[in-house]
Structure formats: structure tokens, C-alpha cells
Design an enzyme around this catalytic site. Structure first.
Site, PDB file in Angstrom:
ATOM      1  N   HIS A 273     -53.551  55.603   1.517  1.00  0.00           N
ATOM      2  CA  HIS A 273     -54.191  56.920   1.371  1.00  0.00           C
ATOM      3  C   HIS A 273     -55.609  56.868   0.850  1.00  0.00           C
ATOM      4  CE1 HIS A 273     -50.608  59.512   1.951  1.00  0.00           C
ATOM      5  NE2 HIS A 273     -49.965  58.432   1.527  1.00  0.00           N
TER       6      HIS A 273
ATOM      7  N   LYS B 139     -60.101  71.428  -4.907  1.00  0.00           N
ATOM      8  CA  LYS B 139     -59.546  70.081  -4.780  1.00  0.00           C
ATOM      9  C   LYS B 139     -59.697  69.401  -6.131  1.00  0.00           C
ATOM     10  CE  LYS B 139     -62.656  69.342  -1.422  1.00  0.00           C
ATOM     11  NZ  LYS B 139     -61.877  68.830  -0.319  1.00  0.00           N
ATOM     12  N   ARG B 140     -59.111  68.209  -6.283  1.00  0.00           N
ATOM     13  CA  ARG B 140     -59.330  67.465  -7.513  1.00  0.00           C
ATOM     14  C   ARG B 140     -60.817  67.215  -7.721  1.00  0.00           C
ATOM     15  NH1 ARG B 140     -54.823  65.522 -10.645  1.00  0.00           N
ATOM     16  NH2 ARG B 140     -56.440  64.401 -11.792  1.00  0.00           N
TER      17      ARG B 140
ATOM     18  N   LYS C  89     -65.975  63.463  -4.081  1.00  0.00           N
ATOM     19  CA  LYS C  89     -65.759  64.748  -3.395  1.00  0.00           C
ATOM     20  C   LYS C  89     -66.981  65.665  -3.516  1.00  0.00           C
ATOM     21  CE  LYS C  89     -60.733  64.517  -4.135  1.00  0.00           C
ATOM     22  NZ  LYS C  89     -60.046  64.567  -2.823  1.00  0.00           N
TER      23      LYS C  89
ATOM     24  N   THR D 202     -56.596  67.449   3.240  1.00  0.00           N
ATOM     25  CA  THR D 202     -55.613  68.343   3.862  1.00  0.00           C
ATOM     26  C   THR D 202     -55.972  69.794   3.550  1.00  0.00           C
ATOM     27  OG1 THR D 202     -54.239  67.844   1.935  1.00  0.00           O
ATOM     28  CG2 THR D 202     -53.618  66.805   4.025  1.00  0.00           C
TER      29      THR D 202
ATOM     30  N   LYS E 234     -55.924  73.429   5.765  1.00  0.00           N
ATOM     31  CA  LYS E 234     -55.370  74.714   5.311  1.00  0.00           C
ATOM     32  C   LYS E 234     -56.404  75.821   5.472  1.00  0.00           C
ATOM     33  CE  LYS E 234     -52.511  72.008   2.243  1.00  0.00           C
ATOM     34  NZ  LYS E 234     -52.506  71.257   0.986  1.00  0.00           N
TER      35      LYS E 234
HETATM   36  C1  GPK Z   1     -55.199  59.443  -2.035  1.00  0.00           C
HETATM   37  F1  GPK Z   1     -55.018  57.321  -2.955  1.00  0.00           F
HETATM   38  C2  GPK Z   1     -54.831  58.612  -3.067  1.00  0.00           C
HETATM   39  C3  GPK Z   1     -54.282  59.156  -4.254  1.00  0.00           C
HETATM   40  O1  GPK Z   1     -53.997  58.432  -5.207  1.00  0.00           O
HETATM   41  N1  GPK Z   1     -54.114  60.493  -4.319  1.00  0.00           N
HETATM   42  C4  GPK Z   1     -54.443  61.315  -3.289  1.00  0.00           C
HETATM   43  O2  GPK Z   1     -54.231  62.528  -3.382  1.00  0.00           O
HETATM   44  C5  GPK Z   1     -55.305  61.696  -1.023  1.00  0.00           C
HETATM   45  N2  GPK Z   1     -55.001  60.783  -2.152  1.00  0.00           N
HETATM   46  C6  GPK Z   1     -56.608  61.409  -0.290  1.00  0.00           C
HETATM   47  O3  GPK Z   1     -57.678  61.409  -1.200  1.00  0.00           O
HETATM   48  C7  GPK Z   1     -56.819  62.481   0.752  1.00  0.00           C
HETATM   49  O4  GPK Z   1     -57.980  62.228   1.509  1.00  0.00           O
HETATM   50  C8  GPK Z   1     -55.607  62.562   1.675  1.00  0.00           C
HETATM   51  O5  GPK Z   1     -55.711  63.665   2.520  1.00  0.00           O
HETATM   52  C9  GPK Z   1     -54.327  62.686   0.860  1.00  0.00           C
HETATM   53  O6  GPK Z   1     -54.229  61.658  -0.103  1.00  0.00           O
HETATM   54  C10 GPK Z   1     -53.094  62.618   1.709  1.00  0.00           C
HETATM   55  O7  GPK Z   1     -53.123  61.521   2.545  1.00  0.00           O
END
Ligand code: GPK
Length: 798
Positions: A350, A538-539, A544, A646, A650
Site C-alpha cells: 500500500h 485525509k490523514r 499529501k 480512495t 468518494k
Molecule cells: C498506506 F502504507 C499505508 C498505510 O500504512 N496506511 C494507509 O492508509 C493507504 N495507506 C495509502 O496511502 C493510500 O494511497 C491507499 O489508497 C490506501 O492505503 C489503500 O490502499
């Protein structure tokens, strides 16, 4: 299952008696909510039929951000109308019940929410699946803003029981930690026995995962740590050492006490490794137990009946743990166990952020999990042996792909080696994995790699969250899109239909008013629903680039004050999201947003034009109010760094126009909607890569050359915004002294121009709402139903 309002009322009154032990009239609203949730839960349970002989997917994830369930399950079971009308007859309001429900924060952000959307799609598509996770006693902290700063409060979501979960003590399993491994030879083969220092009990709690139409009800099984014996040291107690008598219990329970709040960075703490092993080992034991019940010792068909997916590397020990159980407990040999494990396990990556790629010091790992370490060492040894030493550069390849290197256990490498498939979460991300981050693996085993672009539950984030648009769609293109989200395409026929576009605009207005009311309630700030809602939620993370958005607002403010001829359509800038407690930079960006909001919102010269809002405590439940109200979706990460995103999906589905970089799934959004229906700006991933490589970017130069940039940066250091919570040196330093690692200043001008062009389009209603409808029409692709079908067909083979 009740069918009519009358039947419902009877069953509900009965549920109050059975669940709460009181007559309906004597129950508090909270107790009634509790009874209703239990009733719906049991209705769902009746639909749960065990289909034997199908292959089942076990989705291992450290996080499941499931959101509230009552409203969603009523919708999925087709009971919303019956229940809400029944309650009305009884003088109750279903909305009040929705408000009472706790939103379990068992995840940090995108990764955890993705797991929840996948559970929704798996059940809705009728696949047998189980989510395997952790029942954290405290979820992600609750965020409050005090004097313009983030303050964290514990999320005590289990304070009053959680009605959707059912404890299954009979299915509890022991989990070992520490100690040593005893080896013995029986003249034929080696035997290994793990003599642990500590054994704890993992206790599962099941939450039903109800699919749309109630076709399939799966479970999310989350594990909680308990002492083996009720954790009370009688000897210590008899000695009068009361603190010690309880200590063991406290230490064990601590394993599942809290979700680590560091999104995409390592904690490095042994407790985290304990969490990872605990839920993985418990989940694997559960799978093996169930398999044996159904198929006995027919291990040869294990991978035809069981698929195990590891959501990131957190459950990376799934494969070695399965091998351990097969070898040490079931008596299988290495080759057979390896074959079974590696044919069952698959892995999703991810992120490419180096600080999020898990590594554990070998000593720590070996001390905590000695038998697992032996197995991993043997996997690593065999992997090294398999290298063709006559290929050029094999040493470099080995160094980049070995599991054990530099005194550390490299979890991503372990995951790739033991998995039959490895996937990224958007096209660009998968390409970066193949060509950069995991390039040596890609050279060695290209066939393992594949892309699965993320998706979202269009039921929760569109059908449920946006009732006015849903109704409009049902009147226009019918209901087919709920089962077949690609049918949203049918909306394209209405893109030129002015009366339809007006209805879409009216629906958006309704959603904006709903959000405005929420903002008023949570922050006291009044926002104008006729202004453009420009939203970034978002976080908080440097990559970001919420900071880029903030600099934009500071610059607009400067220009509105300086130039009486400067005019833009009124805009409300809305932010929400949490920063990890220890992430000072991210917390400072939140502080800066609150400071500029305070200045701008109180400046009568501009506050009819622009306003700034920080909505506290971003969570699944307020997200459902936020996304449908957006007109501009800010997706402005440094290109190459956001694996997928994601939230972008949305927003798009709910008809917002993306203002974004060519990053993550924004690339695919662009391909789907066409460049006229999205606003792309900034450097591309390969350009960033090149500049990083060459070291050719100098932020100082930009600062000196661009007057607008210079002015906003200087304002970070003077008293323009420092009144509320102090200055912003750290942010200033990150941009200038640390040479702007995320290319914020480099993308500034392009971002400003893109923003102004986009806002300029808003004046032309027809163009704007046509773009908006086009975005919704193209969004079916981003349903997690599509994503899950791809996983099912190409990886899990259910
Ligand atoms: C990826 F590695 C990680 C993590 O520790 N936490 C997290 O939320 C996110 N992510 C990505 O940053 C996004 O780009 C992605 O859409 C999401 O995972 C789901 O795949």
C-alpha cells in the site's frame, strides 16, 4: 425475519425485553438502540447459511475501519422504511438511534477503510469471506481542537458494550511468545518444539458483515488478548503482592489495548510485533481448525479451499506461521508445508514510503518468536540458494530482496517471497513497485506482480451517504446501478439535459446545507452554502501536501487585500483529518490551518469571499456527510507518493471535480473522465524522480524569484498568524532550510493557476454541472465490487 411494520413493532418490543430486560416504554433511547441493533444482528444471523465446499477468502488486516453499521444494514436488508415507519408509530426517531451508535475507530485511514469496503463488496457479491483483525480496546484517538491545536482523547468505544459483536470463548486459541526451541532427532527426521516463555489466549469477537440484499452474511472476526488462566497470580496474591498479582493480566491485555496511531510509519515497538503475531497466529489456527473439521487431513486440497490475503506486511508472518502449524502440529514435511503456504497466501503493498516498509531487528524478532525465526531463516537460506550466481549483478539483487539483511527482518521481502501474487493499489503505484521499489523481484518473478486498483463501497459512500442524489438517480436511470455500478454510465445521456443538471445542483445544495449545519454545530462557524465547497480530508502527512492548499489560501487572502480588482467566486475551504501524536510537522500544519481560519474568518474585508474551516475528528461517520457536499476535491500529493487514494474516488462519485496531481488513482480518474472534466496540475512522477536524482531543485531560488511565494513564507515567520498558538518556524524550515522535499513551492504556481481556472468555470453553471454529472457517470469503475471481482478472478480464484 419481520416483513411488516406490525411484525417489526412486535419483535422490537420483544427485543427490548430480551436484550435490555425492560419494557419498551421503560428503556432509554440508548437501550432501545441497543435492542434494535441486536434484533437486526439476529435477523442477519438467520440469513447466514454455511455454504460448504466453496473456497473461502480470509482477509488479514491489522485495521478495519467499518463505520457505523445500523443504517447500512437496514439499507442492505431493505428494512429502512419498515423500521423507520414502525418507530415513528412508536414515537421514536430512527435518526436518533443512528446518532447514538459508536463509530469504531479500528483503523488509521485509507488502508483500514479499504479493508471495510472489501468486506462490504465480498458479502454483497455473495462470496464467502472472513475478515481477520484486532479488537483494540481503544481505537484511533478522538481529535479535538483546543486553542488552534490538535488534542487527542482516548476512544473508549467499548465503554458501554458494542451490540454488533458476539464473543466466542469456545473458539479461543493459545498464542505463544518467547522462550526457546527444542530440537530432537528420532533417527529419521528432526522435530522442533517451541517451549514458550509465555502463552496467552486469543479470544475472537464476531461482527456480522451484511451484504446488499442480505444475500450473504460474512463475519469480521477480531481478536482480543487475555491471560491463559484468569490472569491472577495466586502465589503473589498470597504473599500480599497485589500489584504483581494483577500485573500479568494487565500486561497480556495491553497487547490489544491500543491501535498504533502512526499511519505509514514504524513504531518499532515490541508490543506492535506482539499484536501482529497475535492476530496472525490466532487467525491461522482458526483456519486450520475449521479446515480439519470440514476436510480432515486432506492437506493436499488446502489451497483449493482456503485463500489467505495479507493486507500490507502487518500479517506477513501468515505463511511461516501456517508452515509452523503444519510441520510442528500436523506432522507435515518442509516441502509440503511450503507448497501449501505459498499456494495460499497473497500480498498487497500500500505504500512506497520507506518509513512505512516494515523491518524488525533480528534480535527482537528471534527473542519474541524463536520458532518463527527458525522457519524464516530457512526460507531465507533456501531463497539465497536458489540464486543463479552466474547472472550479472546477482549480489545486488540478493541484497535488495533477501529477508534477513543488515541485522533486520525485511517484512516486504518476506511477503513477496512467500506469496503467489503481489499487487499494488493503482496503475501508477504498481508500475513504481515493478520498476523502482521492488524492481529486482520484478526481474526475478514478473509473473507474481499485478495491479488491483482500489475501490470504494458505492453503497455506503453514495447510495447511503447521498440520499437526494440517489433518489434523483432512481427516478432517472433506475436502481440497477446499486447491483451494477457500471450502469452509472447511463447518466451520460443526461449530461446536456438542463433540467436534470438543475436537479443535480439542487441535490448538491441540500448536501451543502447539511454539511454547513454540521460545521456550525461542531465549530460554531457559519459558512455560506452558495460558496464553492473546496475540500481536503485525509490523514495529515507531508506528502499529501495540505500545506500547499494552505499556502494557496494565504496567497488568495493577500491578493484580495492588496488588489481591489481581484475577484473570485466565494469559496469555503474545508479541511479535516488527524495527525499522529508524535508527528510535529503534521500537527503544525493543522495549527496553521486553525490560525489562518481564525484570521480570515474574522476579517470582514474578505470573509464574504473566503472562509476556512477545520472539521474536528474526521471519521467514517462524518466523512459520509462531507463527501456528498464537495464541489472541489483536493488530491494534491507529490506525484508518485500517494499509492492510490480512495477519498478521491468518494468525492468523484458524489460529483466533485478533482483538482489534483497525476498521482495514484488520479491518473485513472483522468483517463476515465477525460482531461476536460478534471483539473490536473504540477510535476509528474518521473519528473520528480529525475529532480530528486539530480538534486536540481532549489527552493531558495523560487523564494527569491516569486514575490507571492516570498510573501506567504515571510508571513509564517512574522506575526500575521502567530497570535493563536505561536509561530511556524518548523514549516518555514521544511520549505527553505530542508529544501522542500515534497516540491510544494515547485508546484505552487501551477496549482494556483489550476485552482483559479477551475473556480472560473463555476460561473458557467451548465459547464460545471455537466462536468459534475460526467464524473459521477464515470465513477462506477471505482466501486470496490469491481476491485473485488478482480481479486477473486485473478488472485484468490474463489
Ligand atoms: C498506506 F502504507 C499505508 C498505510 O500504512 N496506511 C494507509 O492508509 C493507504 N495507506 C495509502 O496511502 C493510500 O494511497 C491507499 O489508497 C490506501 O492505503 C489503500 O490502499
Amino acid at each position: 425475519m419481520f416483513k411488516t411494520k406490525k411484525e417489526f413493532k412486535k419483535e422490537f418490543e420483544n427485543a427490548c425485553l430480551v436484550v435490555v430486560g425492560k419494557d419498551f416504554e421503560d428503556c432509554s433511547t440508548e437501550e432501545k438502540y441497543f435492542a434494535l441493533a441486536k434484533l437486526i444482528s439476529s435477523q442477519a444471523g438467520e440469513l447466514h447459511e454455511q455454504k460448504i465446499a466453496h473456497k473461502k477468502i480470509y482477509y488479514f488486516s491489522m485495521e478495519f475501519l467499518i463505520g457505523k453499521l445500523l443504517e447500512n444494514y437496514l439499507m442492505n436488508l431493505g428494512l429502512t422504511k419498515t423500521v423507520s415507519e414502525g418507530l415513528k408509530d412508536m414515537g421514536e426517531s430512527l435518526e436518533d438511534y443512528f446518532d447514538i451508535e459508536k463509530d469504531p475507530g479500528l483503523g488509521n485511514g485509507g488502508l483500514g477503510r479499504l479493508a471495510a469496503c472489501f468486506m462490504d463488496s465480498l458479502a454483497s457479491l455473495g462470496y464467502e469471506a472472513q475478515g481477520v483483525g484486532i479488537r483494540y480496546r481503544f481505537g484511533l484517538f478522538k481529535q479535538r481542537i483546543e486553542d488552534g491545536r490538535q488534542v487527542e482523547d482516548p476512544d473508549n468505544w467499548l465503554e458501554k458494550d458494542y451490540p454488533w459483536e458476539v464473543k466466542h470463548l469456545e473458539a479461543a486459541v493459545p498464542v505463544k511468545f518467547g522462550g526457546r526451541v527444542e530440537k530432537s532427532y528420532d533417527g529419521n527426521e528432526m522435530h522442533y518444539q517451541w517451549i514458550p516463555e509465555e502463552t496467552i489466549l486469543a479470544v475472537p469477537y464476531d461482527i456480522p458483515m451484511v451484504g446488499y440484499d442480505g444475500k450473504q452474511v460474512n463475519t469480521l472476526r477480531i481478536w482480543s488478548a487475555k491471560p491463559m488462566e484468569e490472569g491472577f497470580d495466586m502465589d503473589a496474591f498470597n504473599r500480599g503482592d497485589y500489584a504483581h498479582a494483577n500485573k500479568h493480566r494487565a500486561d497480556v491485555q495491553a497487547i490489544t489495548d491500543i491501535l498504533y496511531p502512526n499511519d505509514q510509519s514504524l513504531s518499532g515497538r515490541i508490543l506492535r510485533l506482539k499484536q501482529e503475531y497475535m492476530f496472525t497466529a490466532a487467525g491461522i489456527m482458526d483456519i486450520v481448525n475449521n479446515f480439519k473439521k470440514q476436510y480432515g487431513n486432506h492437506w493436499e486440497i488446502f489451497s483449493e479451499k482456503v485463500a489467505i490475503h495479507t493486507n500490507d506486511t502487518h500479517p506477513a508472518v501468515c505463511a511461516p506461521e501456517l508452515m509452523r502449524v503444519l510441520m510442528d502440529q500436523e506432522g507435515l514435511g518442509w516441502d509440503e508445508s511450503w507448497k501449501i503456504a505459498s499456494a495460499s497466501v497473497s500480498y498487497t503493498n500500500h505504500t512506497i514510503l520507506p518509513e512505512a516498509l516494515e523491518k524488525w531487528p533480528i534480535d527482537m524478532f528471534r527473542n519474541l518468536l524463536p520458532r518463527l525465526y527458525d522457519i524464516i531463516e530457512e526460507i531465507d537460506r533456501r531463497y539465497r540458494d536458489s540464486f543463479h550466481k552466474n547472472v550479472d549483478g546477482w549480489q545486488e539483487q540478493l541484497k535488495n530482496t533477501a529477508i534477513l539483511w543488515d541485522g533486520q527482518v525485511h517484512m516486504a521481502n518476506l511477503s513477496v517471497i512467500v506469496s503467489h501474487h503481489v499487487n499494488g493499489v493503482a496503475d501508477l503505484h504498481t508500475e513504481i513497485l515493478k520498476n523502482i521499489v521492488l524492481k529486482d523481484f520484478y526481474t526475478l518473478v514478473p509473473e507474481k506482480f499485478n495491479n488491483k486498483t482500489n475501490g470504494i463501497s458505492h453503497r455506503r459512500f453514495f447510495a447511503q451517504a447521498n440520499p437526494s442524489y440517489r433518489k434523483l438517480l432512481e427516478e432517472t436511470i433506475g436502481k440497477g446501478w446499486i447491483h451494477h455500478p457500471e450502469e452509472l454510465e447511463n447518466l451520460k445521456k443526461y449530461e446536456e439535459n438542463v433540467s436534470f443538471l438543475e436537479k443535480v445542483e439542487a441535490s448538491k445544495k441540500e448536501n451543502k446545507i447539511r454539511l454547513a449545519n454540521y460545521i456550525k454545530k461542531m465549530t460554531g462557524i457559519e459558512v455560506n452554502p452558495n460558496s464553492i465547497f473546496d475540500i481536503q480530508v485525509k490523514r495529515f502527512h507531508a506528502y499529501k501536501r495540505q500545506l500547499l492548499n494552505v499556502l494557496k489560501i494565504m496567497d488568495l487572502y493577500n491578493r484580495l487585500l492588496a488588489d481591489p480588482n481581484f475577484h473570485i467566486h466565494p469559496v469555503t475551504f474545508i479541511f479535516a483529518g488527524k495527525a499522529a501524536q508524535g508527528y510535529t510537522f503534521a500537527k503544525d500544519v493543522i495549527r496553521l490551518i486553525c490560525a489562518i481560519a481564525d484570521v480570515i474568518n474574522h476579517d470582514d474585508r474578505v470573509n464574504r469571499m473566503i472562509k476556512v474551516v477545520f472539521i474536528p475528528n474526521f471519521s467514517v461517520s462524518n466523512a459520509q456527510i462531507i463527501y456528498p457536499a464537495a464541489e472541489i476535491s483536493e488530491q494534491i500529493s507529490t506525484a508518485g507518493m500517494e499509492a492510490s487514494g480512495t477519498g478521491n474516488m468518494k468525492f468523484m462519485m458524489n460529483g466533485a471535480i478533482t483538482l489534483g496531481t497525476l498521482d495514484g488513482a488520479n491518473v485513472e480518474i483522468t483517463q476515465l473522465v477525460g482531461s476536460d472534466n478534471i483539473k490536473i496540475f504540477g510535476l509528474k512522477a518521473h519528473e520528480i524522480e529525475t529532480m530528486r536524482h539530480q538534486g536540481s531543485y532549489l527552493a531558495w531560488t523560487l523564494y527569491h524569484e516569486n514575490q507571492r511565494i516570498k510573501k506567504v513564507l515571510d508571513q509564517l515567520m512574522d506575526d500575521t498568524y502567530s497570535h493563536l498558538s505561536g509561530g511556524f518556524d518548523l514549516i518555514y524550515d521544511s520549505l527553505l532550510r530542508d529544501n522542500d522535499s515534497f516540491f510544494v513551492l515547485k508546484d505552487f504556481e501551477s496549482y494556483m493557476n489550476a485552482f483559479e481556472e477551475l473556480v472560473g468555470l463555476y460561473e458557467d453553471k451548465k459547464t460545471w454541472w455537466k462536468m459534475s454529472v460526467h464524473n459521477t457517470a464515470c465513477s462506477g469503475y471505482f466501486s470496490s465490487d469491481r476491485t473485488i471481482e478482480e481479486y477473486v478472478q485473478e488472485i484468490w480464484k474463489l
